[in-house]
Scaffold this motif. Structure first.
Motif, PDB file in Angstrom:
ATOM      1  N   SER A  34       0.852  -1.177   0.000  1.00  0.00           N
ATOM      2  CA  SER A  34       0.000   0.000   0.000  1.00  0.00           C
ATOM      3  C   SER A  34       0.897   1.239   0.000  1.00  0.00           C
ATOM      4  N   ALA A  35       0.647   2.147  -0.939  1.00  0.00           N
ATOM      5  CA  ALA A  35       1.464   3.355  -1.064  1.00  0.00           C
ATOM      6  C   ALA A  35       0.633   4.585  -0.746  1.00  0.00           C
ATOM      7  N   ALA A  36       1.285   5.613  -0.229  1.00  0.00           N
ATOM      8  CA  ALA A  36       0.596   6.857   0.132  1.00  0.00           C
ATOM      9  C   ALA A  36       0.219   7.610  -1.139  1.00  0.00           C
ATOM     10  N   PRO A  37      -1.073   7.878  -1.370  1.00  0.00           N
ATOM     11  CA  PRO A  37      -1.464   8.592  -2.590  1.00  0.00           C
ATOM     12  C   PRO A  37      -0.982  10.034  -2.639  1.00  0.00           C
ATOM     13  N   ALA A  38      -0.605  10.587  -1.489  1.00  0.00           N
ATOM     14  CA  ALA A  38      -0.141  11.971  -1.468  1.00  0.00           C
ATOM     15  C   ALA A  38       1.329  12.113  -1.830  1.00  0.00           C
ATOM     16  N   THR A  39       2.097  11.038  -1.699  1.00  0.00           N
ATOM     17  CA  THR A  39       3.541  11.130  -1.916  1.00  0.00           C
ATOM     18  C   THR A  39       4.101  10.033  -2.807  1.00  0.00           C
TER      19      THR A  39
END
Length: 492
Positions: A34-39
């Motif tokens: 899971s990756a941060a959509p903001a960064t």
């Protein structure tokens, strides 16, 4: 940009599936990062449940059902209150985890765990209120009804408030004596794993079960013969797919789906309150990713220009996209590249069809946001009902403004869409307010207000915005079935 350092104790220690009171490796051994959509920063691995995992989790819930339904209602309520206490104690770390995983601002998400905790307390207090009725049958007969739990309930929750939905939506079925399997949104699964760590062992093994996965997981839940009811918070196409799939086993459904919600402003509306409410109602904080957003604004011609001018000034000041971990941020990112592409497609279609761009309409220029899925708060005016933007749900930060001067034509246009979730009426006249509330085809109406939810007040939609009501006593009844019992009395 320097990667954000995640404090200790925020990420879940377990990265597997939780059911039957224990952690289990996915049967197929699949995990996704899971990756941060903001960064774009990787956060943590999450498990991917397939049909075999769903089957094991449902059987665990089914095995636990007999003991849980026989537990005294007051004792079920006591355990729900314990879970509420835990949520409040960990509210800030859960907010940070969801901020990383969804792109929504951390400071705004802090209220999610607390609202869910309040909901657990609310339904804990209702656990003893599931009462039947006696029905007169004349001498010699006693006829009465009882409300019984249904069995295993599957709850599929959305990505805009993953922790809040997962925690709050277990409350009613558990209070009624059911066991629950919750599926995390595949876009933001991490807070559900942390929730399992925090409250899983409060309940007997198998009573609450938490899965993460994609479409295969959801389809297996809707099709499983031991799941007695399926619920979804999501979009209309997904809701239709769930309903079709559930039909094979005649499962009842509870669906909270999308909205193309209208805010209607009359000439006598309080100007300052209207401007504030109009901006609040669009839920720009969540980048417009809210099913209840009042994304269609109908301003009376006599106030249209003045209100629009004030809104165009206020929105860029109040809702400037920023990193969700920054306490000053008041508007986060979209959850994925696909969602941003969808938003940009709506902007192009609005311009092509002749709408006037008032503000926004592009990605922010701030280089600190270049790796995230950010989009500016956007307003279009000179809208027509036949435009694509006027008819379809965006689930993004786009507000559409219409001008009106005839009340009959106004409500014809307001009600012309397939959705009917929320509506907002702005006027100082009591008769006008009640007349408008009766004419708008929605399940939930605010008068001189927007966006607020109230525990105990039924929330849900009409038309294609959903089936059933939640956050109220009716939600508790949704997870029961009525049994009639007739007793033939012996003759005196």
């Amino acid at each position: 940009m320097t990667a954000f350092t995640i404090p200790a104790g925020v990420l879940p220690e377990h990265r597997d599936l939780y059911y039957g009171g224990a952690w289990h490796t996915p049967a197929a051994g699949r995990y996704i990062t899971s990756a941060a959509p903001a960064t774009g920063q990787p956060i943590a691995a999450a498990p991917v449940a397939e049909a075999d995992d769903v089957d094991a989790a449902v059987h665990a819930a089914h095995a636990a059902f007999g003991g849980w339904r026989r537990m005294l209602p007051a004792e079920r309520g006591r355990l729900l209150r314990r879970a509420a206490e835990v949520l409040r104690a960990h509210a800030d770390e859960l907010a940070l985890l969801d901020a990383l995983d969804t792109g929504n601002p951390m400071t705004m998400l802090a209220g999610d765990a607390r609202f869910a905790a309040n909901g657990l307390d609310y339904f804990a207090g209702l656990a003893t209120e599931l009462k039947g009725e006696t029905i007169p049958m004349g001498d010699g007969n006693l006829n009465y009804t009882v409300r019984e739990p249904m069995g295993v309930i599957a709850r599929i929750v959305a990505y805009n408030h993953p922790l809040m939905f997962a925690a709050l939506r277990i409350a009613a079925p558990l209070a009624a004596g059911n066991t629950v399997v919750v599926k995390a949104p595949d876009q933001a699964p991490l807070s559900l794993l942390r929730l399992a760590e925090l409250i899983g062992d409060i309940f007997p093994a198998g009573v609450v079960n938490f899965l993460a996965g994609g479409r295969a997981c959801g389809e297996a839940l809707t099709q499983h013969p031991l799941v007695r009811k399926i619920t979804l918070i999501g979009g209309v196409p997904t809701g239709k797919a769930v309903m079709r799939s559930a039909a094979d086993t005649l499962k009842p459904v509870l669906l909270e789906l999308g909205g193309k919600n209208a805010l209607v402003a009359y000439p006598d509306a309080d100007f300052e309150a209207l401007v504030q409410g109009l901006v609040q109602g669009m839920n720009f904080t969540w980048a417009g990713q809210s099913c209840g957003s009042t994304s269609r604004v109908f301003l009376h011609a006599s106030i249209h220009d003045r209100v629009l001018e004030a809104v165009a000034r206020l929105i860029p000041e109040r809702h400037k996209p920023g990193l969700p971990t920054d306490p000053k941020t008041t508007m986060g990112s979209l959850v994925s590249e696909a969602q941003r592409d969808k938003v940009e497609g709506f902007v192009r279609s609005a311009l092509d069809e002749g709408a006037r761009l008032v503000c926004g309409g592009k990605r922010p220029a701030d280089p600190a946001l270049a790796n995230g899925f950010f989009y500016e708060a956007t307003v279009f005016a000179d809208m027509r009902p036949d435009m694509r933007l006027a008819r379809e749900e965006v689930f993004g930060p786009i507000m559409s403004v219409f001008r009106w001067d005839d009340e009959d034509r106004l409500f014809a246009e307001v009600n012309a869409v397939d959705y009917g979730l929320t509506g907002s009426i702005w006027t100082r006249d009591l008769a006008t307010a009640h007349r408008a509330a009766s004419r708008i085809e929605t399940g939930y109406v605010w008068i001189n207000n927007t966006s607020q939810h109230f525990l105990g007040a039924p929330f849900g939609g009409v038309k294609q915005s959903g089936i059933g009501r939640e956050e109220c006593f009716e939600e508790l009844l949704e997870f029961t079935q009525v049994k009639n019992i007739n007793v033939k009395l012996a003759a005196a």
